[in-house]
Enzyme design. Structure first.
Site, PDB file in Angstrom:
ATOM      1  N   ARG A 102       0.836  -1.208   0.000  1.00 58.24           N
ATOM      2  CA  ARG A 102       0.000   0.000   0.000  1.00 58.24           C
ATOM      3  C   ARG A 102       0.866   1.252   0.000  1.00 58.24           C
ATOM      4  NH1 ARG A 102      -3.464  -2.761   4.764  1.00 58.24           N
ATOM      5  NH2 ARG A 102      -1.508  -2.266   5.810  1.00 58.24           N
ATOM      6  N   LYS A 131      -9.866   6.087   4.838  1.00 59.75           N
ATOM      7  CA  LYS A 131      -8.584   5.514   5.216  1.00 59.75           C
ATOM      8  C   LYS A 131      -8.316   5.951   6.649  1.00 59.75           C
ATOM      9  CE  LYS A 131      -4.823   3.217   4.173  1.00 59.75           C
ATOM     10  NZ  LYS A 131      -4.828   1.836   3.674  1.00 59.75           N
ATOM     11  N   SER A 151     -10.773   1.396   5.686  1.00 56.11           N
ATOM     12  CA  SER A 151      -9.560   0.611   5.474  1.00 56.11           C
ATOM     13  C   SER A 151      -8.452   1.175   6.349  1.00 56.11           C
ATOM     14  CB  SER A 151      -9.158   0.661   3.998  1.00 56.11           C
ATOM     15  OG  SER A 151      -7.975  -0.055   3.757  1.00 56.11           O
ATOM     16  N   GLU A 173     -16.405  -9.535   4.870  1.00 59.98           N
ATOM     17  CA  GLU A 173     -15.854 -10.060   6.114  1.00 59.98           C
ATOM     18  C   GLU A 173     -16.430 -11.444   6.393  1.00 59.98           C
ATOM     19  OE1 GLU A 173     -16.777  -8.041   9.711  1.00 59.98           O
ATOM     20  OE2 GLU A 173     -18.921  -8.376   9.572  1.00 59.98           O
ATOM     21  N   SER A 233     -12.798  -4.841  -0.402  1.00 59.59           N
ATOM     22  CA  SER A 233     -11.948  -4.602   0.757  1.00 59.59           C
ATOM     23  C   SER A 233     -12.403  -5.456   1.924  1.00 59.59           C
ATOM     24  CB  SER A 233     -12.010  -3.110   1.130  1.00 59.59           C
ATOM     25  OG  SER A 233     -11.336  -2.852   2.339  1.00 59.59           O
ATOM     26  N   GLY A 234     -11.462  -6.048   2.637  1.00 55.43           N
ATOM     27  CA  GLY A 234     -11.799  -6.897   3.776  1.00 55.43           C
ATOM     28  C   GLY A 234     -11.960  -6.113   5.062  1.00 55.43           C
ATOM     29  N   PRO A 244     -24.557  -5.116   7.831  1.00 53.53           N
ATOM     30  CA  PRO A 244     -24.839  -6.082   8.895  1.00 53.53           C
ATOM     31  C   PRO A 244     -23.682  -7.044   9.074  1.00 53.53           C
ATOM     32  CG  PRO A 244     -26.078  -6.620   6.914  1.00 53.53           C
ATOM     33  CD  PRO A 244     -25.451  -5.280   6.670  1.00 53.53           C
TER      34      PRO A 244
END
Length: 366
Positions: free
Chosen positions: A54, A164, A233, A299, A345-346, A353
């Protein structure tokens, strides 16, 4: 009200340091570097605390853009919002999405609201403020400022809020301890979740999705509290939140629109289809519309189940659950969209929810 035209460009990358595609578009005149407001990217790192792809990607972009803007690389990083999401597991393809904004007249005959973008920053946080109410409320204030910057007055027109946010390191934990303060956690990895969660709750407060009376202990515990449009993130490279609001505005002269839906779990194909339909794509596609990109959160369901069946993502000591989730959701979205170059994105704490997350789609109108 200011009228602006927002542009969106998706550029494939061969690695975290590859800026050739962006430079080619600047060289051809397709992108005016002075109009770049934000760059969101997917890099092929692990998405963890030590994912330096990153930082590498941001450094490469800033170095390349500096002479085009007559600025130092450091000044470029202060001017443009860079959000790099590490992890391109499965079929996800590394790429960047470049957002530009310039002043423009709204063409005669243009109807409806069009894509608009706004940006704001919080102040720097103390390590002991991460994952707590201070981060929530400061983020809420910044979201409102970014909405104003985008010319968006109604929260219903906000479809995606990318943030971010910082994380804790051992040095930052020690700094707090030296002042007699405790941090939300002493684990750098766990701090990513706390920071993401508090930032997402800040979005929910700003947009009126939840009440503002929150306690520190609500973060990562009250999963009934969430935002339907937040995407956060964590990264090691900053101590403040960078907030990017994407929505539709009557003051925009853009050739793009954005819509969203909310995935209830990692296999919620109906929600992805709904998001595509919201901008005239998908099975009910309208003529003259083209997919630009899809942005989603993913997730592993924290209760260990997906629709009544046990999953093992949280119990795998070889591979982080966030990597499993990105691969699963990325594959689902890629199959429906017809491309793996999507932004997934994780880590979706309080972003949709529990076990699910928001999914937003940007379409270009001819």
């Amino acid at each position: 009200m200011r009228t602006a035209s927002v542009g969106v460009f998706k550029v494939a990358t061969r690695g975290p340091g590859d800026v050739s595609g962006l430079m080619a578009m600047i060289g051809s005149g397709a992108i005016d570097p002075t109009s770049i407001l934000a760059i969101l990217g997917k890099t092929e790192g692990n998405g963890g605390v030590n994912d330096f792809t990153r930082e590498y990607a941001v450094a490469a972009l800033c170095t390349a853009l500096a002479p085009k803007l007559g600025l130092s690389a450091h000044e470029v990083e202060q001017r443009i919002a860079f959000v790099m999401s590490g992890g391109t597991e499965g079929v996800l393809s590394p790429h960047i999405t470049v957002f530009t904004r310039r002043q423009a007249e709204r063409p005669a005959g243009m109807t409806g609201k069009r894509l608009s973008i706004g940006m704001a920053h919080t102040r720097d946080f103390l390590p002991e403020e991460l994952g707590r109410s201070a981060q929530i409320m400061e983020t809420a204030t910044a979201v409102k400022a970014a909405m104003a910057d985008a010319g968006i007055t109604d929260p219903v027109d906000v479809h995606f809020v990318q943030i971010k946010c910082p994380l804790l390191t051992s040095d930052r934990v020690e700094a707090a301890s030296s002042r007699g303060n405790k941090t939300a956690t002493t684990s750098a990895y766990s701090s990513m979740a706390y920071s993401r969660g508090a930032s997402a709750l800040g979005v929910a407060v700003a947009l009126g999705e939840i009440a503002s009376e929150l306690r520190d202990q609500d973060v990562l515990h009250r999963y009934d509290l969430f935002s339907k449009v937040a995407s956060t993130s964590s990264g090691i490279e900053l101590m403040h939140n960078v907030v990017i609001v994407l929505g539709n505005s009557a003051s925009s002269a853009s050739a793009f629109e954005i819509g969203h839906a909310v995935m209830d779990d990692a296999i919620d194909a109906a929600a992805v289809t709904s998001a595509l339909n919201s901008v005239g794509l998908g099975p009910t596609s309208q003529p003259g519309r083209e997919l630009v990109n899809i942005f989603a959160k993913a997730e592993a369901s924290p209760d260990g189940n997906v629709r009544g069946f046990r999953h093992t993502m949280l119990e795998d000591t070889d591979i982080s659950s966030t990597r499993h989730a990105r691969a699963a959701v990325g594959g689902l979205i890629a199959g429906l969209a017809g491309t793996g170059a999507v932004y997934v994105s994780g880590g979706a704490e309080h972003q949709g929810p529990a076990g699910g997350g928001p999914v937003a789609v940007i379409a270009r109108l001819s």
